[in-house]
Write an enzyme that holds these catalytic residues in place. Structure first.
Site, PDB file in Angstrom:
ATOM      1  N   HIS A  70       0.820  -1.217   0.000  1.00 52.09           N
ATOM      2  CA  HIS A  70       0.000   0.000   0.000  1.00 52.09           C
ATOM      3  C   HIS A  70       0.855   1.269   0.000  1.00 52.09           C
ATOM      4  O   HIS A  70       1.916   1.340   0.604  1.00 52.09           O
ATOM      5  CB  HIS A  70      -0.927   0.008   1.210  1.00 52.09           C
ATOM      6  CG  HIS A  70      -0.194  -0.073   2.526  1.00 52.09           C
ATOM      7  ND1 HIS A  70       0.246   1.039   3.193  1.00 52.09           N
ATOM      8  CD2 HIS A  70       0.169  -1.139   3.274  1.00 52.09           C
ATOM      9  CE1 HIS A  70       0.843   0.675   4.305  1.00 52.09           C
ATOM     10  NE2 HIS A  70       0.815  -0.647   4.380  1.00 52.09           N
ATOM     11  N   ASP A  71       0.388   2.259  -0.743  1.00 53.46           N
ATOM     12  CA  ASP A  71       0.953   3.608  -0.770  1.00 53.46           C
ATOM     13  C   ASP A  71       2.351   3.670  -1.374  1.00 53.46           C
ATOM     14  O   ASP A  71       3.057   4.668  -1.193  1.00 53.46           O
ATOM     15  CB  ASP A  71       0.966   4.232   0.633  1.00 53.46           C
ATOM     16  CG  ASP A  71      -0.423   4.277   1.252  1.00 53.46           C
ATOM     17  OD1 ASP A  71      -1.249   5.079   0.772  1.00 53.46           O
ATOM     18  OD2 ASP A  71      -0.689   3.515   2.196  1.00 53.46           O
ATOM     19  N   GLY A 120       5.226  -1.060   2.624  1.00 58.86           N
ATOM     20  CA  GLY A 120       4.383   0.101   2.399  1.00 58.86           C
ATOM     21  C   GLY A 120       5.150   1.408   2.333  1.00 58.86           C
ATOM     22  O   GLY A 120       6.259   1.542   2.860  1.00 58.86           O
TER      23      GLY A 120
END
Length: 266
Positions: free
Chosen positions: A118-119, A136
């Site tokens: 994520h991200d 992440g």
């Protein structure tokens, strides 16, 4: 051409010439651009935005919810640029409230079994070899090339035009234009081969090499090295890219190798 054995949610927005092979799954809130190919058993989940002429190979899972206990179901996205290839069993998780998106640029090659958490923000023309693992909140600059089975720790930044050897453990930021290898990961010279392939002149490569001599090979701390580079070298996009990257590094940059020879070894 959509095969009858594929599942495509009626709310998905699929360009007219996208090919979806049998047993692929495309959920709602998905957009796929013209000319893209979705292989069998690939799963495209909510929030995916896939560009034109991409190739998503069998077993890939795009835009699954983050593996983050803080995630509460926010409306986030996974964005993939044009002409990007995602090979077998790659997993790409969508963003959280940090950036609200995970993004892969255009013209990238993401090889089999890679994970992008994520991200993460992955630039254009990036190569991630087999089994690269991005935790992440990582950023990867344009034209970076990360060797197979390398693992990157959360929040690390990898500069543009870098080459990182396989099986690396990447815990610190990797400045632009360099090669990185060894354990612990350290400076291994300039990525001169990659820079020449992308049109950089011998003079420009020599300038970059001279800048990194101050940073890595003269025994200076980062602040003193930056000061010396600003005094010795005229402003240029490459010089400023290097200095801004180092100045803005929050985790600190990788170190110089243990001394085994002279500056000319690099």
């Amino acid at each position: 051409m959509n095969q009858p054995l594929a599942f495509i949610h009626p709310d998905a927005k699929i360009a007219h010439n996208v090919v979806v092979e049998p047993f692929a799954v495309i959920n709602k809130d998905v957009e796929i651009g013209e000319g893209t190919w979705i292989g069998s058993h690939a799963i495209i989940m909510e929030g995916a935005r896939i560009g034109k002429n991409c190739r998503i190979f069998p077993g890939a899972v795009i835009s699954a919810v983050p593996q983050d206990l803080k995630f509460k179901g926010e409306d986030t996205k996974t964005i993939i640029g044009d002409n990007t290839t995602i090979r077998e069993c790659v997993t790409v998780n969508r963003g959280t409230v940090d950036k609200y998106r995970t993004e892969i640029g255009s013209n990238c090659l993401i090889m089999a079994y890679t994970h992008i958490a994520h991200d993460c923000l992955v630039g254009n023309n990036v190569i991630l070899a087999n089994c690269v693992q991005l935790a992440g909140h990582i950023s990867v600059g344009d034209y970076a090339n990360i060797g197979g089975m390398s693992a990157v720790q959360q929040f690390v930044k990898i500069g543009k035009h870098t080459y990182i050897g396989g099986c690396s453990q990447i815990r610190k930021d990797v400045p632009p234009y360099i090669k990185a290898a060894r354990e612990p990961l350290s400076y291994a010279g300039i990525n001169s081969v990659g820079l020449r392939r992308r049109g950089h002149s011998d003079e420009k490569i020599a300038e970059i090499q001279d800048i990194y001599r101050y940073i890595y090979l003269k025994g200076l701390n980062n602040s003193d090295a930056i000061t010396q580079v600003e005094l010795e070298f005229q402003a240029s996009p490459e010089r400023d890219e290097i200095l801004n990257f180092i100045s803005n590094s929050e985790r600190g940059i990788i170190k110089s190798p243990a001394k085994k020879g002279s500056e000319s070894d690099y």
